[in-house]
Design an enzyme around this catalytic site. Structure first.
Site, mmCIF file in Angstrom:
data_model
loop_
_atom_site.group_PDB
_atom_site.id
_atom_site.type_symbol
_atom_site.label_atom_id
_atom_site.label_comp_id
_atom_site.label_asym_id
_atom_site.label_seq_id
_atom_site.Cartn_x
_atom_site.Cartn_y
_atom_site.Cartn_z
ATOM 1 C CD GLU A 351 -1.418 2.407 1.905
ATOM 2 O OE1 GLU A 351 -2.062 3.457 1.754
ATOM 3 O OE2 GLU A 351 -0.352 2.361 2.579
ATOM 4 C CG HIS A 449 4.506 7.429 6.493
ATOM 5 N ND1 HIS A 449 4.178 8.040 5.289
ATOM 6 C CD2 HIS A 449 3.611 6.423 6.658
ATOM 7 C CE1 HIS A 449 3.126 7.425 4.765
ATOM 8 N NE2 HIS A 449 2.769 6.443 5.589
#
Length: 495
Positions: A351, A449
């Site tokens: 993804e 992230h």
């Protein structure tokens, strides 16, 4: 890769951080009660709708829903399983050995759980490798700048790139100062507003900087809050301009360089990146099923993405979503709740930097799409759930709201139009109703992230409520006599 509202005031943020730290420091001491949980105040970019209204579906499934919720809130297995996944394998980036080892482990565990039709469906994925990287302020003084290269970036020369920095606050400012940019490193110091708006500088900054002759580009990390933590993420190039290195600095580093420029100083930075893009690598989507008792060919898909970026543990994004979906199906099986239709758990690969898993799933199941009743994904973190964002017809949303009312007791009953998630978007484009699990997103972009996306940020009780929320929605949608009405496919989906 989701959206968020603006960060909270500093006092509220500090209070939330303190509460989270205390909650996660001693998870074994936490208890989970079957009492109502107030709806969370944080959100992602979508506006909140009023609480869902009860209806005939609500009345029909109240007892089953309460049974599911009670069992989920008493179950500590999901948190233990997520802890093992993240501690054993760490980050799970596309093309990495750790991702494939994690997939092997998940498949073996699903077989041990007794789920049906467990398999890995092959997908080829991009293989970008970060390599050694650094950024250093060399004038007017020397200081290391915390940074992360952005996924897909090219490398610098081995000796790095040393150049003056031009700091701008928007694409428009860069255009107005284009004559100053040639031969410089352009830094986009853009404060976080929403993810959708601010991430444009991450994805498109290198192209804009190259267009005015910059030798490299930097961004302020896409986050409302920082403790010198850089945030990575995807970026893109344009074939009409040169490919220049592209990286993210911390909020602190970006503001330092901006203040220097505002004082009339001339900051100079050395950027070194060893990134490379290797040939595509084999990977797999993870698939397992709870087979329907009457209409097994009709399918409700529930899942998350098993890959993560190459930093942190990928606990929040999206190990937690993957385990919540998996555990929701395992819970229904354990309770002996076998719905009319099949519930298929899918843990998508890739993804983060390609969406090859979502696209590959659709291609592999093209002939079955007419029998896909609903697709649900969790990819916003497994913080306290508030409900679902639904992409579908008005009649489908109204039916989903009746199911949502079953979740009001745990504060997860809100159903709103819009939302959805990336991996299910190819299915939604084909007309399949889609849902994204909505959670309290206050802290999501603090860790998104980064190296800080680790297990200590998560709460076992919140994960348990996410499992309950997904299990109830998937079970009722798979069991009720009528299917959720579909919407027309988009033109792209019919090509």
């Amino acid at each position: 890769m989701t959206t968020s509202s603006r960060g909270r005031a500093a006092a509220s943020a500090l209070a939330a951080a303190a509460a989270l730290s205390l909650a996660c420091a001693h998870p074994a001491t936490q208890t989970t009660a079957a009492t109502p949980v107030p709806p969370a105040t944080g959100s992602r970019d979508t506006a909140r709708a009023p609480s869902s209204a009860a209806g005939p579906i609500t009345a029909r499934y109240r007892d089953d829903a309460d049974r599911i919720i009670n069992a989920a809130l008493a179950d500590s297995a999901p948190f233990r399983r997520l802890t093992e996944l993240t501690d054993r394998f760490g980050s799970r980036f596309s093309g990495s050995a750790s991702l494939e080892a994690a997939i092997d482990w998940v498949l073996a565990e699903m077989r041990r759980d007794g789920l049906a039709n467990v398999r890995g469906e092959p997908v080829m994925v991009p293989h970008w490798v970060r390599g050694a990287e650094s950024a250093e302020l060399v004038s007017p003084r020397r200081q290391r700048l915390h940074m992360l290269g952005l996924g897909g970036s090219v490398a610098t020369p081995p000796q790095g790139i040393t150049a003056p920095v031009l700091v701008v606050g928007s694409f428009d400012e860069l255009t107005s100062r284009a004559a100053e940019a040639r031969g410089k490193i352009v830094l986009f110091d853009v404060p976080f507003t929403t993810y959708r708006e601010t991430q444009r500088y991450r994805t498109g900054g290198a192209v804009a900087a190259a267009r005015v002759g910059a030798v490299a580009s930097l961004i302020r990390s896409v986050t409302p809050h920082s403790l010198s933590t850089p945030h990575t993420g995807g970026m893109r190039y344009d074939s009409t301009v040169a490919r220049i290195p592209h990286a993210a600095l911390t909020l602190e580093g970006a503001e330092l360089l901006h203040r220097m420029q505002d004082r009339g100083e001339r900051p100079v930075v050395t950027l070194t990146m060893g990134a490379q893009t290797l040939p595509d690598a084999p990977s797999r989507n993870v698939v397992a099923e709870l087979v329907g008792r009457e209409r097994p060919n009709e399918v409700v898909v529930i899942g998350g993405h098993i890959d993560s970026w190459d930093v942190g543990q990928g606990a929040m994004d999206d190990g937690g979503g993957s385990v919540a979906a998996w555990e929701a199906v395992r819970l229904l099986q354990r309770l002996g709740l076998r719905p009319r239709r099949t519930i298929r758990v899918v843990l998508w690969t890739n993804e983060e930097n390609g969406l090859r898993g979502g696209l590959g799933y659709r291609a592999a199941h093209e002939r079955e799409l007419a029998d896909h009743v609903l697709a649900i994904e969790s990819d916003g973190g497994v913080f306290s759930p508030t409900g679902f964002g639904v992409v579908g017809s008005d009649s489908a949303i109204a039916m989903a709201a009746q199911i949502g009312a079953l979740l009001d007791r745990i504060g997860a009953g809100r159903v709103e139009k819009g939302g959805g998630e990336a991996d299910i978007s190819p299915l939604v484009a084909a007309g399949v109703p889609g849902m994204g699990l909505e959670v309290d997103g206050t802290r999501y972009f603090w860790y998104h992230h980064t190296d800080a996306d680790t297990m200590d940020k998560l709460d076992p009780a919140e994960l348990a409520r996410c499992v309950a929320t997904m299990a109830v929605m998937a079970y009722v949608a798979a069991d009720m006599p009528d299917r959720l009405p579909r919407q027309a496919p988009t033109p792209a989906a019919t090509r």
